[in-house]
Design a protein around this motif. Sequence first.
Motif, PDB file in Angstrom:
ATOM      1  N   ASN A  69      95.060  68.160  35.162  1.00  0.00           N
ATOM      2  CA  ASN A  69      95.774  69.310  34.598  1.00  0.00           C
ATOM      3  C   ASN A  69      96.728  68.963  33.455  1.00  0.00           C
ATOM      4  N   ILE A  70      97.304  67.786  33.480  1.00  0.00           N
ATOM      5  CA  ILE A  70      98.262  67.446  32.424  1.00  0.00           C
ATOM      6  C   ILE A  70      97.593  66.637  31.318  1.00  0.00           C
ATOM      7  N   VAL A  71      97.095  65.437  31.655  1.00  0.00           N
ATOM      8  CA  VAL A  71      96.517  64.591  30.606  1.00  0.00           C
ATOM      9  C   VAL A  71      95.277  65.248  30.000  1.00  0.00           C
ATOM     10  N   MET A  72      94.356  65.681  30.845  1.00  0.00           N
ATOM     11  CA  MET A  72      93.099  66.261  30.350  1.00  0.00           C
ATOM     12  C   MET A  72      93.355  67.456  29.433  1.00  0.00           C
ATOM     13  N   GLU A  73      94.164  68.391  29.905  1.00  0.00           N
ATOM     14  CA  GLU A  73      94.357  69.624  29.135  1.00  0.00           C
ATOM     15  C   GLU A  73      95.221  69.405  27.899  1.00  0.00           C
ATOM     16  N   THR A  74      96.154  68.459  27.971  1.00  0.00           N
ATOM     17  CA  THR A  74      96.950  68.129  26.781  1.00  0.00           C
ATOM     18  C   THR A  74      96.057  67.561  25.692  1.00  0.00           C
ATOM     19  N   LEU A  75      95.187  66.624  26.062  1.00  0.00           N
ATOM     20  CA  LEU A  75      94.290  66.022  25.077  1.00  0.00           C
ATOM     21  C   LEU A  75      93.249  67.012  24.584  1.00  0.00           C
ATOM     22  N   ARG A  76      92.781  67.886  25.477  1.00  0.00           N
ATOM     23  CA  ARG A  76      91.801  68.894  25.070  1.00  0.00           C
ATOM     24  C   ARG A  76      92.380  69.805  23.981  1.00  0.00           C
ATOM     25  N   SER A  77      93.643  70.160  24.127  1.00  0.00           N
ATOM     26  CA  SER A  77      94.284  71.034  23.131  1.00  0.00           C
ATOM     27  C   SER A  77      94.482  70.317  21.801  1.00  0.00           C
ATOM     28  N   VAL A 118      92.432  67.679  20.655  1.00  0.00           N
ATOM     29  CA  VAL A 118      91.111  67.454  20.054  1.00  0.00           C
ATOM     30  C   VAL A 118      90.495  68.778  19.603  1.00  0.00           C
ATOM     31  N   ASN A 119      90.565  69.794  20.476  1.00  0.00           N
ATOM     32  CA  ASN A 119      90.102  71.152  20.141  1.00  0.00           C
ATOM     33  C   ASN A 119      88.653  71.186  19.651  1.00  0.00           C
ATOM     34  N   ASP A 120      87.806  70.355  20.258  1.00  0.00           N
ATOM     35  CA  ASP A 120      86.375  70.336  19.922  1.00  0.00           C
ATOM     36  C   ASP A 120      85.646  69.805  21.152  1.00  0.00           C
ATOM     37  N   GLU A 121      84.967  70.705  21.881  1.00  0.00           N
ATOM     38  CA  GLU A 121      84.365  70.330  23.164  1.00  0.00           C
ATOM     39  C   GLU A 121      83.343  69.208  23.034  1.00  0.00           C
ATOM     40  N   GLU A 122      82.577  69.195  21.967  1.00  0.00           N
ATOM     41  CA  GLU A 122      81.560  68.155  21.802  1.00  0.00           C
ATOM     42  C   GLU A 122      82.215  66.783  21.611  1.00  0.00           C
ATOM     43  N   LYS A 123      83.215  66.732  20.753  1.00  0.00           N
ATOM     44  CA  LYS A 123      83.921  65.473  20.513  1.00  0.00           C
ATOM     45  C   LYS A 123      84.734  65.037  21.733  1.00  0.00           C
ATOM     46  N   PHE A 124      85.083  66.009  22.579  1.00  0.00           N
ATOM     47  CA  PHE A 124      85.950  65.736  23.717  1.00  0.00           C
ATOM     48  C   PHE A 124      85.213  65.124  24.905  1.00  0.00           C
ATOM     49  N   GLU A 143      86.855  63.207  28.060  1.00  0.00           N
ATOM     50  CA  GLU A 143      86.801  63.839  29.386  1.00  0.00           C
ATOM     51  C   GLU A 143      86.264  62.865  30.431  1.00  0.00           C
ATOM     52  N   GLU A 144      85.241  62.125  30.072  1.00  0.00           N
ATOM     53  CA  GLU A 144      84.665  61.141  30.980  1.00  0.00           C
ATOM     54  C   GLU A 144      85.683  60.047  31.320  1.00  0.00           C
ATOM     55  N   LYS A 145      86.414  59.600  30.321  1.00  0.00           N
ATOM     56  CA  LYS A 145      87.428  58.559  30.531  1.00  0.00           C
ATOM     57  C   LYS A 145      88.533  59.045  31.465  1.00  0.00           C
ATOM     58  N   ILE A 146      89.031  60.259  31.214  1.00  0.00           N
ATOM     59  CA  ILE A 146      90.123  60.804  32.029  1.00  0.00           C
ATOM     60  C   ILE A 146      89.654  61.039  33.466  1.00  0.00           C
ATOM     61  N   ASN A 147      88.424  61.509  33.630  1.00  0.00           N
ATOM     62  CA  ASN A 147      87.877  61.687  34.986  1.00  0.00           C
ATOM     63  C   ASN A 147      87.788  60.350  35.716  1.00  0.00           C
ATOM     64  N   GLY A 148      87.562  59.269  34.958  1.00  0.00           N
ATOM     65  CA  GLY A 148      87.553  57.938  35.553  1.00  0.00           C
ATOM     66  C   GLY A 148      88.913  57.575  36.127  1.00  0.00           C
ATOM     67  N   ASN A 168     101.928  58.677  27.074  1.00  0.00           N
ATOM     68  CA  ASN A 168     103.226  59.111  26.594  1.00  0.00           C
ATOM     69  C   ASN A 168     103.238  58.936  25.067  1.00  0.00           C
ATOM     70  N   PRO A 169     103.937  59.740  24.296  1.00  0.00           N
ATOM     71  CA  PRO A 169     104.883  60.756  24.746  1.00  0.00           C
ATOM     72  C   PRO A 169     104.305  62.165  24.868  1.00  0.00           C
ATOM     73  N   VAL A 170     102.999  62.343  24.612  1.00  0.00           N
ATOM     74  CA  VAL A 170     102.471  63.720  24.560  1.00  0.00           C
ATOM     75  C   VAL A 170     102.486  64.421  25.915  1.00  0.00           C
ATOM     76  N   ILE A 171     102.562  63.655  27.019  1.00  0.00           N
ATOM     77  CA  ILE A 171     102.574  64.280  28.347  1.00  0.00           C
ATOM     78  C   ILE A 171     103.977  64.307  28.960  1.00  0.00           C
ATOM     79  N   ASP A 172     104.952  63.721  28.278  1.00  0.00           N
ATOM     80  CA  ASP A 172     106.263  63.486  28.898  1.00  0.00           C
ATOM     81  C   ASP A 172     106.926  64.750  29.433  1.00  0.00           C
ATOM     82  N   ASP A 173     107.027  65.777  28.609  1.00  0.00           N
ATOM     83  CA  ASP A 173     107.767  66.978  29.012  1.00  0.00           C
ATOM     84  C   ASP A 173     107.145  67.641  30.230  1.00  0.00           C
TER      85      ASP A 173
END
Length: 200
Positions: A65-73, A75-81, A85-90, A153-158
Amino acid sequence: MKLQTVEMLKKRRSYYALDKNIKSSEEDIKNAIRDVVYYSPTPFNVQSERAVVLMGENHDYLWKNIVMETLRSIVNDEEKFKSTEEKINGFKSGYGTILIFEDGKALEEAKSGLGSYGSNLDLWSEHANGIVTIGLWTALGELGLGANLQHYNPVIDDEVKEKWNIPREWILKSQMVFGNILQEPKEKSKVDIDKRVLFK
């Protein structure tokens, strides 16, 4: 003479293929983390290292919910993401995450009483952070767990601080994922030690 310290350092690797089927007890893990943070040295005994341990639903929430969705916002490109996504699921597949912090307030308070040494405290605190980090990594290894170190960090810190009510003054330094080892990492090449350590 065979040193146990060296044997544990040899086993310390970045393990990325992890799952939740650990053999160690949560109590042993908690005690090991407490002991490493408690006994690790800090400059002028400031003791500014902090750790927040996420397991179970909290570990999953961090990565899903935090790392995945922060990075998704970002990148903003599902194909490139997809590869991200695979890395974060790992990481989410692991058993837990240690959030490693520095208490900025404790550092600032210590600086005021150290005179000319105070200006060096930020650098020396990084040394202490490294000591705690390697201590945690090797202790987890001794428990039969694999780990890897991440820096989102720092994109997930807050969001992390808000979710788990962490003081604003704490500075997130890294995220150590740990779990049951599924696969050994490949061997890495090493520079000739005689070029790195000199005896005079």
